[in-house]
Design an enzyme around this catalytic site. Sequence first.
Site, PDB file in Angstrom:
ATOM      1  N   CYS A  62      34.258  46.046  13.816  1.00 25.35           N
ATOM      2  CA  CYS A  62      34.676  47.281  14.483  1.00 25.35           C
ATOM      3  C   CYS A  62      34.201  48.508  13.709  1.00 25.35           C
ATOM      4  CB  CYS A  62      36.195  47.288  14.620  1.00 25.35           C
ATOM      5  SG  CYS A  62      37.053  47.359  13.037  1.00 25.35           S
ATOM      6  N   CYS A  65      40.313  38.727  13.172  1.00 28.30           N
ATOM      7  CA  CYS A  65      39.693  39.757  14.021  1.00 28.30           C
ATOM      8  C   CYS A  65      38.187  39.553  14.196  1.00 28.30           C
ATOM      9  CB  CYS A  65      39.967  41.150  13.487  1.00 28.30           C
ATOM     10  SG  CYS A  65      39.095  41.527  11.965  1.00 28.30           S
ATOM     11  N   CYS A 102      40.425  46.216   7.119  1.00 26.60           N
ATOM     12  CA  CYS A 102      38.998  46.524   6.938  1.00 26.60           C
ATOM     13  C   CYS A 102      38.730  47.008   5.518  1.00 26.60           C
ATOM     14  CB  CYS A 102      38.533  47.568   7.944  1.00 26.60           C
ATOM     15  SG  CYS A 102      38.608  47.000   9.657  1.00 26.60           S
ATOM     16  N   ASP A 143      35.740  40.169  11.948  1.00 22.04           N
ATOM     17  CA  ASP A 143      34.869  41.010  11.123  1.00 22.04           C
ATOM     18  C   ASP A 143      34.228  40.195  10.006  1.00 22.04           C
ATOM     19  OD1 ASP A 143      35.709  43.200  12.606  1.00 22.04           O
ATOM     20  OD2 ASP A 143      37.103  43.928  11.079  1.00 22.04           O
TER      21      ASP A 143
END
Length: 146
Positions: A59, A33, A103, A35
Amino acid sequence: MYSDKVMDHFNNPRNVGEIEDPSGVGTVGNAKCGDIMRMYLDIDDNGIIREAKFKTFGCGAAVATSSMATELVKGKTVQEALQVTNKAVMEALDGLPPAKVHCSLLAEEAIHAALWDYAEKNHIEIEGLEKPVSDIEEREETEHSL
């Protein structure tokens, strides 16, 4: 849908920035993603985390989990900080959507990576601390193959 706590930590993140001359720094990412989370810790001579800061590229959920993770480790011993899991981060935020659970894994790994760096700099071993991964995809693959 995000909880009020997630939105609060995203809109008003705590402990953003860097620590000058930190005791430990850990950087982890998620190649899937994009991150990237960097955690800075200032640990005193008694092994208490005096300060925790972060810089995150990602995000809203990545920012919120970073913010909450720093709040959860501040004032804790190194051993207590090691016990801060992704589940603890998610619970403190009143949950995350399934697609954003990774996350919270980033937050857990960033704490571990910063503690690992601290241990290496001080030539100590922290009981229960495993060598961190730089990409959480490696950890997820390891856990799925067990």
